[in-house]
Design an enzyme around this catalytic site. Structure first.
Site, mmCIF file in Angstrom:
data_model
loop_
_atom_site.group_PDB
_atom_site.id
_atom_site.type_symbol
_atom_site.label_atom_id
_atom_site.label_comp_id
_atom_site.label_asym_id
_atom_site.label_seq_id
_atom_site.Cartn_x
_atom_site.Cartn_y
_atom_site.Cartn_z
ATOM 1 N N LYS A 202 0.868 -1.165 0.035
ATOM 2 C CA LYS A 202 -0.047 0.039 0.121
ATOM 3 C C LYS A 202 0.994 1.421 -0.071
ATOM 4 C CE LYS A 202 -3.688 -2.336 -0.128
ATOM 5 N NZ LYS A 202 -3.936 -3.487 0.568
HETATM 6 C C1 LIG Z 1 -9.997 -3.646 -1.037
HETATM 7 C C2 LIG Z 1 -9.223 -4.443 0.090
HETATM 8 N N1 LIG Z 1 -9.823 -4.342 1.098
HETATM 9 C C3 LIG Z 1 -9.520 -5.069 2.258
HETATM 10 C C4 LIG Z 1 -8.131 -5.402 2.290
HETATM 11 C C5 LIG Z 1 -7.694 -6.133 3.229
HETATM 12 O O1 LIG Z 1 -6.493 -5.396 4.142
HETATM 13 P P1 LIG Z 1 -5.487 -6.156 4.830
HETATM 14 O O2 LIG Z 1 -4.681 -6.936 3.987
HETATM 15 O O3 LIG Z 1 -4.788 -4.931 5.516
HETATM 16 O O4 LIG Z 1 -6.154 -6.973 5.965
HETATM 17 C C6 LIG Z 1 -7.347 -5.368 1.121
HETATM 18 C C7 LIG Z 1 -6.035 -5.918 1.182
HETATM 19 O O5 LIG Z 1 -5.238 -5.954 0.224
HETATM 20 C C8 LIG Z 1 -7.982 -4.773 -0.097
HETATM 21 O O6 LIG Z 1 -7.364 -4.584 -1.304
#
Ligand SMILES: Cc1ncc(COP(=O)(O)O)c(C=O)c1O
Length: 403
Positions: A202
């Site tokens: 990110k």
């Molecule tokens: C659109 C979206 N929502 C939620 C998440 C979940 O985030 P995390 O990996 O920090 O749990 C991601 C992860 O890449 C994502 O791309």
């Protein structure tokens, strides 16, 4: 049988020399010495978990995105779960979301015992289509969950109007969109609840980590309790005020982000604007180059929007190619591009098919896009040489398979 290239350079897939010697990933973190020192300083301090850096990171992030409150979580997924809880989702409720997302967006609804209902996406941005959403609202709908796909803000104005008209909570999954702008404002203060992720691919990273921003003080309090077992105070507050008493007032989880992760977040946040600038430069260079490659449809940017470019998903004009996405993908990999695909539509995963009976064909725009999508490398640490390698490899492969 795979189609053979007809022209020019031999593809690496067919024994030619790859464009690069080393694999270029689709996304990657960038840390500097200041980041490392910030973490080490906390490792030497009294508080490894919820300490002074947590509040500082939350305040700085809230200020950056124009929200009144920010509450940190151990991941974007935990942050989504908390947002679903704060929105009041429970058994018997529905939340409408996009199928073209990471499964966590829909899973957070299931965590709360509610049902995700998918609505198809717009053909240009691949973001949730408000018209489709409108047709799916029922007496059970409690929330809308929009995703800022690839970092392009969703149709927030229309979705906000729909939510207001029907008394729904608008959750924005902005895990791709830290720093994106919609009509001159940063995402983070535009929905009832906005969710960010700090995974290493990110715009800024804390290793794992996430945040929910809101301008509603009551929701912020609920989010804080939810991430700490439903307890109404924090251990550090109790230690500092010399009290032992606490009460558990709701059923929460341990979703806390550590103090050293927040120190990393604060240090990384200082470079967010520079990172966004670099990603926007790369996107502009790609867009210029791919105008010359007829088989490539570059991501569409709507007026009034400044995307954060978490991903750079191209769509293949399969009608003008002699091979499908699978072979083009393998050919790009052989050229040493770490391409990826975002996303397998959520309703096509076995868990969703088995549990909800999806057969395929329910969301034709998302499903058609999925057959064509390839995410090219996009991260702020890419050098100009990396960017040119991507352009060269995509042009080489597409030319080889041109009809
Ligand atoms: C659109 C979206 N929502 C939620 C998440 C979940 O985030 P995390 O990996 O920090 O749990 C991601 C992860 O890449 C994502 O791309």
């Amino acid at each position: 049988m795979s189609a053979s290239p007809t022209k020019l350079e031999t593809l690496a897939l067919h024994g030619g020399t790859p464009v690069r010697e080393t694999l270029l990933p689709y996304g990657r973190q960038k840390l500097d010495e200041a980041d490392i020192l910030a973490v080490v300083e906390v490792l030497r301090s009294d508080w490894l978990t919820t300490g002074p850096k947590v509040g500082e990171f939350e305040e700085r992030l809230a200020a950056k995105v124009g929200a009144k409150h920010a509450v940190s979580f151990s991941s974007g997924t935990a942050a989504l779960h908390a947002a679903a809880f704060a929105a009041g989702l429970g058994p018997g409720d529905e939340a409408i979301t996009t199928p073209l997302t990471f499964c966590a967006t829909a899973n957070c609804v299931l965590y709360q015992g509610a049902a995700p209902v998918f609505a198809d996406v717009c053909a240009d941005t691949l973001n949730l289509d408000p018209e489709q959403v409108s047709g799916k609202i029922s007496s059970r709908t409690r929330a809308l969950i929009a995703v800022d796909y690839a970092g392009h803000p969703a149709e927030l104005e229309k979705l906000r109007a729909l939510a207001a008209e029907r008394g729904l909570v608008l959750i924005e999954d902005a895990c791709h969109a830290l720093g994106a702008e919609y009509r001159g404002k940063r995402v983070g203060g535009l929905a009832d609840l906005t969710v960010f992720s700090f995974h290493p691919v990110k715009h800024l990273t804390t290793g794992e980590g996430g945040m929910v921003t809101t301008s509603d003080a009551k929701m912020a309090e609920t989010l804080r309790r939810f991430r700490n077992h439903g307890i109404s105070s924090e251990a550090r507050q109790r230690q500092e005020s010399g009290q032992w008493f606490y009460e558990m007032v709701l059923l929460g989880f341990n979703y806390r982000l550590t103090d050293f992760a927040c120190a990393l977040g604060i240090s990384q946040l200082a470079r967010l604007d520079a990172n966004l600038l670099r990603r926007r430069e790369i996107a502009a260079r790609y867009a210029r180059a791919f105008r010359e490659v007829p088989a490539v449809m570059a991501p569409v940017v709507r007026n009034g929007v400044n995307p954060a470019w978490h991903l750079y998903p191209i769509r293949l004009q399969l009608e003008s190619l002699t091979a499908g996405r699978g072979e083009i993908f393998r050919a790009l990999r052989a050229e040493k591009l770490g391409v990826n695909v975002h996303y397998i539509p959520v309703h096509k995963h076995p868990y969703y098919r088995d549990r909800f009976g999806y057969k395929g064909g329910e969301y034709p725009v998302a499903e058609d896009a999925y057959e064509r999508l390839i995410s090219l490398p996009m991260f702020h640490g890419m050098t100009d040489r990396d960017v040119e390698d991507v352009i060269r490899a995509v042009s080489k492969v597409c030319e080889a398979y041109e009809k």
